[in-house]
Scaffold this motif. Structure first.
Motif, PDB file in Angstrom:
ATOM      1  N   VAL A   5       0.844  -1.115  -0.106  1.00 14.32           N
ATOM      2  CA  VAL A   5      -0.122  -0.203  -0.067  1.00 14.32           C
ATOM      3  C   VAL A   5       0.768   1.125   0.178  1.00 14.32           C
ATOM      4  O   VAL A   5       1.778   1.405   0.953  1.00 14.32           O
ATOM      5  N   ARG A   6       0.795   2.287  -1.070  1.00 13.15           N
ATOM      6  CA  ARG A   6       1.575   3.357  -1.002  1.00 13.15           C
ATOM      7  C   ARG A   6       0.815   4.335  -1.927  1.00 13.15           C
ATOM      8  O   ARG A   6      -0.304   4.122  -2.598  1.00 13.15           O
ATOM      9  N   THR A   7       1.146   5.685  -1.880  1.00  4.33           N
ATOM     10  CA  THR A   7       0.600   6.659  -2.807  1.00  4.33           C
ATOM     11  C   THR A   7       1.066   6.459  -4.139  1.00  4.33           C
ATOM     12  O   THR A   7       2.000   5.844  -4.408  1.00  4.33           O
ATOM     13  N   ILE A   8       0.302   6.984  -4.965  1.00  5.42           N
ATOM     14  CA  ILE A   8       0.695   6.717  -6.567  1.00  5.42           C
ATOM     15  C   ILE A   8       1.097   7.786  -7.109  1.00  5.42           C
ATOM     16  O   ILE A   8       1.380   8.934  -6.175  1.00  5.42           O
ATOM     17  N   VAL A   9       1.605   7.753  -8.125  1.00  9.43           N
ATOM     18  CA  VAL A   9       2.434   8.858  -9.008  1.00  9.43           C
ATOM     19  C   VAL A   9       1.488   9.177 -10.258  1.00  9.43           C
ATOM     20  O   VAL A   9       0.605   8.319 -10.384  1.00  9.43           O
ATOM     21  N   GLU A  10       1.512  10.302 -10.836  1.00  6.20           N
ATOM     22  CA  GLU A  10       0.593  10.794 -11.633  1.00  6.20           C
ATOM     23  C   GLU A  10       0.570   9.910 -12.927  1.00  6.20           C
ATOM     24  O   GLU A  10      -0.582   9.494 -13.585  1.00  6.20           O
ATOM     25  N   SER A  11       1.545   9.286 -13.165  1.00  6.61           N
ATOM     26  CA  SER A  11       1.740   8.247 -14.338  1.00  6.61           C
ATOM     27  C   SER A  11       0.889   6.812 -14.360  1.00  6.61           C
ATOM     28  O   SER A  11       0.656   6.182 -15.175  1.00  6.61           O
ATOM     29  N   GLU A  15      -4.203   3.509 -14.222  1.00  9.28           N
ATOM     30  CA  GLU A  15      -4.398   2.336 -13.684  1.00  9.28           C
ATOM     31  C   GLU A  15      -5.296   2.605 -12.451  1.00  9.28           C
ATOM     32  O   GLU A  15      -6.118   1.391 -12.362  1.00  9.28           O
ATOM     33  N   PHE A  16      -5.163   3.770 -11.510  1.00  9.10           N
ATOM     34  CA  PHE A  16      -5.896   3.932 -10.511  1.00  9.10           C
ATOM     35  C   PHE A  16      -7.495   3.985 -10.893  1.00  9.10           C
ATOM     36  O   PHE A  16      -8.193   3.298 -10.282  1.00  9.10           O
ATOM     37  N   CYS A  17      -7.656   4.456 -11.984  1.00  5.73           N
ATOM     38  CA  CYS A  17      -9.145   4.775 -12.390  1.00  5.73           C
ATOM     39  C   CYS A  17      -9.763   3.368 -12.753  1.00  5.73           C
ATOM     40  O   CYS A  17     -10.944   3.102 -12.705  1.00  5.73           O
ATOM     41  N   ALA A  40      -6.917  16.833 -12.623  1.00 10.75           N
ATOM     42  CA  ALA A  40      -6.594  18.066 -12.209  1.00 10.75           C
ATOM     43  C   ALA A  40      -7.210  18.244 -10.702  1.00 10.75           C
ATOM     44  O   ALA A  40      -6.688  19.045  -9.685  1.00 10.75           O
ATOM     45  N   SER A  41      -8.254  17.211 -10.192  1.00  7.87           N
ATOM     46  CA  SER A  41      -8.592  17.214  -8.713  1.00  7.87           C
ATOM     47  C   SER A  41      -7.834  16.261  -7.908  1.00  7.87           C
ATOM     48  O   SER A  41      -8.238  16.374  -6.620  1.00  7.87           O
ATOM     49  N   MET A  42      -6.730  15.904  -8.418  1.00  4.81           N
ATOM     50  CA  MET A  42      -5.925  14.862  -7.481  1.00  4.81           C
ATOM     51  C   MET A  42      -5.197  15.479  -6.624  1.00  4.81           C
ATOM     52  O   MET A  42      -4.197  16.420  -7.206  1.00  4.81           O
ATOM     53  N   TYR A  43      -4.958  15.069  -5.329  1.00  2.00           N
ATOM     54  CA  TYR A  43      -3.635  15.329  -4.624  1.00  2.00           C
ATOM     55  C   TYR A  43      -2.945  14.045  -4.645  1.00  2.00           C
ATOM     56  O   TYR A  43      -3.213  13.079  -3.954  1.00  2.00           O
ATOM     57  N   TRP A  44      -1.831  14.169  -5.188  1.00  2.00           N
ATOM     58  CA  TRP A  44      -1.147  12.927  -5.091  1.00  2.00           C
ATOM     59  C   TRP A  44      -0.495  12.375  -3.850  1.00  2.00           C
ATOM     60  O   TRP A  44      -0.291  11.011  -3.750  1.00  2.00           O
ATOM     61  N   ASP A  45      -0.200  13.331  -3.169  1.00  4.82           N
ATOM     62  CA  ASP A  45       0.211  12.610  -1.556  1.00  4.82           C
ATOM     63  C   ASP A  45      -0.810  12.112  -0.786  1.00  4.82           C
ATOM     64  O   ASP A  45      -0.650  11.632   0.313  1.00  4.82           O
ATOM     65  N   ARG A  46      -2.184  12.409  -1.341  1.00  3.56           N
ATOM     66  CA  ARG A  46      -3.272  11.784  -0.571  1.00  3.56           C
ATOM     67  C   ARG A  46      -3.982  10.750  -1.311  1.00  3.56           C
ATOM     68  O   ARG A  46      -5.258  10.495  -1.275  1.00  3.56           O
ATOM     69  N   THR A  47      -3.525  10.094  -2.564  1.00  2.00           N
ATOM     70  CA  THR A  47      -4.063   9.405  -3.154  1.00  2.00           C
ATOM     71  C   THR A  47      -3.333   7.871  -3.087  1.00  2.00           C
ATOM     72  O   THR A  47      -2.045   7.952  -3.354  1.00  2.00           O
ATOM     73  N   SER A  58      -6.659  -2.115  -5.042  1.00  5.27           N
ATOM     74  CA  SER A  58      -7.373  -1.163  -3.914  1.00  5.27           C
ATOM     75  C   SER A  58      -7.135   0.379  -4.314  1.00  5.27           C
ATOM     76  O   SER A  58      -6.269   0.570  -4.775  1.00  5.27           O
ATOM     77  N   THR A  59      -8.192   1.005  -4.009  1.00  2.00           N
ATOM     78  CA  THR A  59      -8.053   2.470  -4.039  1.00  2.00           C
ATOM     79  C   THR A  59      -8.542   3.409  -2.894  1.00  2.00           C
ATOM     80  O   THR A  59      -9.535   3.109  -2.071  1.00  2.00           O
ATOM     81  N   LEU A  60      -7.961   4.500  -2.694  1.00  2.00           N
ATOM     82  CA  LEU A  60      -8.332   5.599  -1.640  1.00  2.00           C
ATOM     83  C   LEU A  60      -7.784   6.892  -1.915  1.00  2.00           C
ATOM     84  O   LEU A  60      -6.691   7.097  -2.469  1.00  2.00           O
ATOM     85  N   ARG A  61      -8.626   7.997  -1.993  1.00  2.00           N
ATOM     86  CA  ARG A  61      -8.141   9.195  -2.144  1.00  2.00           C
ATOM     87  C   ARG A  61      -8.779  10.079  -1.238  1.00  2.00           C
ATOM     88  O   ARG A  61      -9.644   9.869  -0.609  1.00  2.00           O
ATOM     89  N   SER A  62      -8.098  11.366  -0.934  1.00  2.00           N
ATOM     90  CA  SER A  62      -8.708  12.196   0.074  1.00  2.00           C
ATOM     91  C   SER A  62      -8.263  13.743  -0.379  1.00  2.00           C
ATOM     92  O   SER A  62      -7.430  13.972  -1.306  1.00  2.00           O
ATOM     93  N   PHE A  63      -9.146  14.493  -0.008  1.00  2.00           N
ATOM     94  CA  PHE A  63      -8.815  16.016  -0.154  1.00  2.00           C
ATOM     95  C   PHE A  63      -9.253  16.669   0.880  1.00  2.00           C
ATOM     96  O   PHE A  63      -9.952  16.586   1.612  1.00  2.00           O
TER      97      PHE A  63
END
Length: 410
Positions: A5-11, A15-17, A40-47, A58-63
């Motif tokens: 489990v880790r944060t993702i990068v923009e690339s 795959e996240f979607c 544009a709505s993503m916070y990469w350190d919170r995804t 598995s996925t999770l994001r926050s803002f």
């Protein structure tokens, strides 16, 4: 292979979607287009994602948001969304790892609470969330419904650009008087007005945009609605469905209802996400021309900083109560004394005094906005009471002047 489990990068966004679509059982679609629309709505350190090898399962994001407390104060909070796990990887601890990590990160960021919409009731109580606001859908028989007393003001159909200009300040006026409401960025307003639609949602329906003004010309309400065109035996049976209904004051709400009930050819109005005490039935000549459907829980709250949340909100009466808060995750538990003065201002600090009430963090979170009665929660076995009088005092203190309510879906 160990699940990571880790944060993702923009690339990794596409795959996240894809994984999010799988987790929410959406039919396969254009994952690249979905990623481009959401990027544009993503916070990469919170995804965050759970990986099985190189595959996201598995996925999770926050803002960040500001949540309105009773009295109008704002509590910095973490809005958690997109929590999903592929069916192939359920019951392997991925959701627990992601949610717990996000709660710890939110507390470290100084956010006083986390908020979410729960897809299933039993899931999030184990992480300390409590159901704090409720809402319903109002169905109005507009073939006969009329307001008891006409409301002074005007209504105007406007183009979408005008609506987009007027909506943000109107919404802010609404949210600052509505406990449980959340701050919004530009993306939410574009979604409200049909200017932004994610590919997985399908295209937006054409709609009308209406603003209402008080006698001084101030915008006090706005709605966006679509029409469902239906005829029976050569008679109109059209339905109005609103995708936006917001007012900065009670007059604005009444003016919106006045406009909607006066639309010709329409026999039913459907307005979702209204408070349970909307009061429309009291505005009508016959209150039985409106009925509630789908009354349900909406915003779930998880307090991360009890003194910040309870010290910033306003209270309806003076009082003093000592709470023992149990938190199995060790994030916000402790013993606190909550006091309210004659002006409604509150304070909350740690104490070593004997507790009057003992409750877990989920129960306190459910009651922190005043939408859940502590007496009712005690009756359900969720509050342990040392002093019955203290329970009644706390129940009266915690009630909110305005019923907690959240129109923000995320």
């Amino acid at each position: 292979m160990e699940l990571v489990v880790r944060t993702i990068v923009e690339s990794e966004m596409t795959e996240f979607c894809r994984a999010m679509g799988v987790g929410f059982l959406r039919p396969p679609g254009d994952d690249q287009a979905e990623a481009d629309a959401r990027r544009a709505s993503m916070y990469w350190d919170r995804t965050v994602a759970g990986f099985d090898g190189e595959t996201i399962v598995s996925t999770l994001r926050s803002f960040p948001v500001a949540m309105t407390l009773p009295g109008g104060a704002e509590l910095p909070s973490s809005a958690i969304t997109a929590v999903s796990t592929s069916a192939t990887h359920r019951r392997r601890g991925l959701a627990s790892r992601m949610v717990t990590a996000e709660l710890e990160a939110a507390k470290a960021r100084g956010e006083g609470a986390a908020v979410l919409h729960a897809s299933e009731w039993p899931i999030y109580g184990r992480y300390g969330f409590g159901s704090a606001t409720r809402a319903c859908t109002l169905l109005v028989d507009s073939s006969v419904a009329r307001l008891r007393v006409p409301v002074a003001g005007t209504a105007e159909i406007v183009d979408v650009d005008t609506a987009r200009l007027l909506l943000p300040p109107l919404y802010d006026a609404h949210r600052l008087r509505s406990p449980g409401e959340l701050s919004r960025d530009a993306r939410f307003f574009d979604i409200d007005l049909g200017l932004l639609r994610y590919p997985s949602w399908g295209p937006p329906k054409p709609g009308y945009h209406v603003v209402v003004r008080d006698p001084q010309g101030t915008v006090v309400g706005m709605t966006r609605y679509e029409l469902e065109d239906r005829w029976e035996h050569n008679r109109p049976r059209m339905t109005v469905k609103t995708s936006l209904f917001v007012a900065s004051e009670p007059r604005g709400t009444a003016l919106l209802w006045q406009y909607l009930t006066d639309i010709d050819l329409v026999t039913e109005i459907r307005v979702e996400t209204r408070p349970l005490d909307d009061g429309l039935e009291l505005l009508l000549v016959d209150g039985r021309h409106v009925r509630q459907e789908d009354a349900t829980d909406l915003l779930w709250i998880r307090l991360l900083d009890v003194p910040a949340a309870l010290g910033a909100r306003r209270y309806l009466r003076t009082g003093r109560v000592v709470l023992e808060v149990v938190d199995n995750l060790g994030l916000a538990g402790g013993r606190f004394v909550v006091e309210a003065d004659e002006h409604g201002a509150g304070s909350c600090v740690e104490t070593g005094e004997t507790p009057d009430l003992t409750l877990d963090i989920s129960t306190l979170s459910a009651s922190c906005l005043g939408g859940r009665s502590l007496v009712t929660l005690h009756g359900a076995g969720l509050v342990e009471v040392t002093d019955r009088k203290a329970l009644l005092t706390a129940d009266a203190m915690f009630r909110a002047e305005v019923t907690p309510w959240c129109t923000t879906h995320f």
